[in-house]
Scaffold this active site. Structure first.
Site, short mmCIF file in Angstrom:
data_model
loop_
_atom_site.label_atom_id
_atom_site.label_comp_id
_atom_site.label_asym_id
_atom_site.label_seq_id
_atom_site.Cartn_x
_atom_site.Cartn_y
_atom_site.Cartn_z
N ASP A 118 20.09 15.08 21.14
CA ASP A 118 21.28 14.22 21.06
C ASP A 118 21.88 14.20 19.65
OD1 ASP A 118 20.52 13.61 23.62
OD2 ASP A 118 20.46 11.44 23.33
N ASP A 119 23.17 13.85 19.59
CA ASP A 119 23.88 13.46 18.36
C ASP A 119 24.43 14.59 17.51
OD1 ASP A 119 23.10 10.99 19.23
OD2 ASP A 119 21.87 10.49 17.48
N HIS A 169 28.13 13.18 24.95
CA HIS A 169 27.39 12.04 24.40
C HIS A 169 28.34 11.06 23.69
CE1 HIS A 169 23.71 10.03 23.43
NE2 HIS A 169 23.75 10.27 22.14
N HIS A 173 29.98 7.48 19.22
CA HIS A 173 28.61 6.94 19.25
C HIS A 173 28.54 5.52 18.67
CE1 HIS A 173 24.19 6.95 19.08
NE2 HIS A 173 24.21 8.09 19.75
N HIS A 272 16.46 14.53 18.85
CA HIS A 272 17.76 14.47 18.18
C HIS A 272 17.92 15.64 17.21
CE1 HIS A 272 17.10 10.32 19.57
NE2 HIS A 272 18.42 10.19 19.58
#
Length: 309
Positions: A118-119, A169, A173, A272
């Site tokens: 993620d991210d 995603h 965020h 991540h």
């Protein structure tokens, strides 16, 4: 004398014509050769030179082994591949195309693992992770943040071109922006769709809520996702790398949770690749080694991936 003069003029005229042909022929051949060469440079036979009235092609012309959702509702999903849509939500709505996800059977194997990140994309961590995955001949899934994908489209393209799956995603965020309402959440997904499609020509249909859906989603969120054809993807194995954990601790977190053998048929591992996750990069080779030694099958998240729990 007149006959001789007429004959002389005729011969001179024919000679001039022959001379003109001899001089101009190389130029004509050269012109033809240049035209033929130009067509060869762009990889097209002469009879296939492009015209201004070329029709729009809705099938991506990419060397990427993936399943593409196009305008054909009878196009069946292909197993074990990343899933991308040729159209955005707006484009589907404008054309009156189906938004719902095709029905497929969920895949449960004896030992199956999904490595997810993620991210990203991040210029320091993501390329190294891609190198490690490539050296191990395995594919993973990257849930990207829209504003990071805007900054690093080349890294996003590399993820795509190397056969990994890409997921949505959100755009920024930021929880206070995302979770104001279902509409604000969907707006960020659609914005990120546009960013991804601009970079790679297609958009994902899988998404992951920052922080997870638990405690953030209400029935309105789930209803909006289903209506627009997004598949929310959680996880059932957390690496714990969102904290300040070192590489050994990250590996041990995963190993200890894998003691629950009910998860072996669909272990979805949360990691991540965003900024500040160098320890995840350090741990990755040992994480892959752990699963390889136990003969796990590595898969990308797609329509066949079961719900985590």
């Amino acid at each position: 004398m007149n006959n001789t003069s007429r004959f002389f003029h005729t011969v001179c005229g024919l000679s001039a014509i022959c001379l003109l042909l001899l001089v101009s022929s190389p130029l004509a051949l050269l012109a033809f050769a240049d035209f033929n060469s130009s067509a060869s440079v762009i990889g097209l036979p002469l009879e296939q030179a492009p015209s201004q009235s070329t029709a729009i092609n809705t099938s991506p012309n990419q060397n990427v082994d993936a399943y593409y959702i196009n305008e054909n509702p009878d196009n069946p999903p292909t197993a074990a591949k990343p899933v991308y849509d040729v159209f955005t939500v707006e484009e589907r709505q404008a054309r009156g195309l189906v938004l719902e996800v095709p029905k497929v059977s969920q895949y449960y194997g004896e030992k199956v693992v999904y490595l997810t990140f993620d991210d990203g994309p991040d210029p320091e961590n993501t390329p190294v992770i891609l190198d490690i995955l490539k050296s191990n001949s395995i594919k993973a899934t990257f849930f990207v943040v829209g504003n990071e994908a805007e900054k690093y489209p080349d890294i996003l393209r590399r993820i795509y071109q190397e056969g990994h799956a890409i997921g949505n995603h959100s755009y920024n965020h930021v929880y206070r922006d995302l979770y104001q309402s279902a509409n604000s959440y969907i707006a960020q997904l659609r914005h990120t769709d546009d960013v991804i499609k601009k970079a790679i020509g297609v958009r994902p249909r899988i998404s992951r809520a920052p922080g997870g859906s638990a405690g953030s989603f209400t029935k309105e969120y789930w209803g909006a996702l289903n209506k627009l054809g997004y598949i929310e993807v959680g996880w059932n194995i957390s690496s714990g790398d969102a904290s300040s954990a070192k590489a050994n601790r990250i590996l041990n977190n995963i190993v200890s949770q894998m003691e629950n053998k009910n998860l072996w048929s669909h272990a979805i591992v949360l990691m991540h690749d965003g900024r500040g996750h160098a320890e995840t990069v350090k741990a990755l080779t040992d994480i892959i080694k752990y699963y390889k030694e136990r003969k796990f099958e590595f898969r990308v998240v797609n329509f066949e991936t079961p719900a985590p729990w």
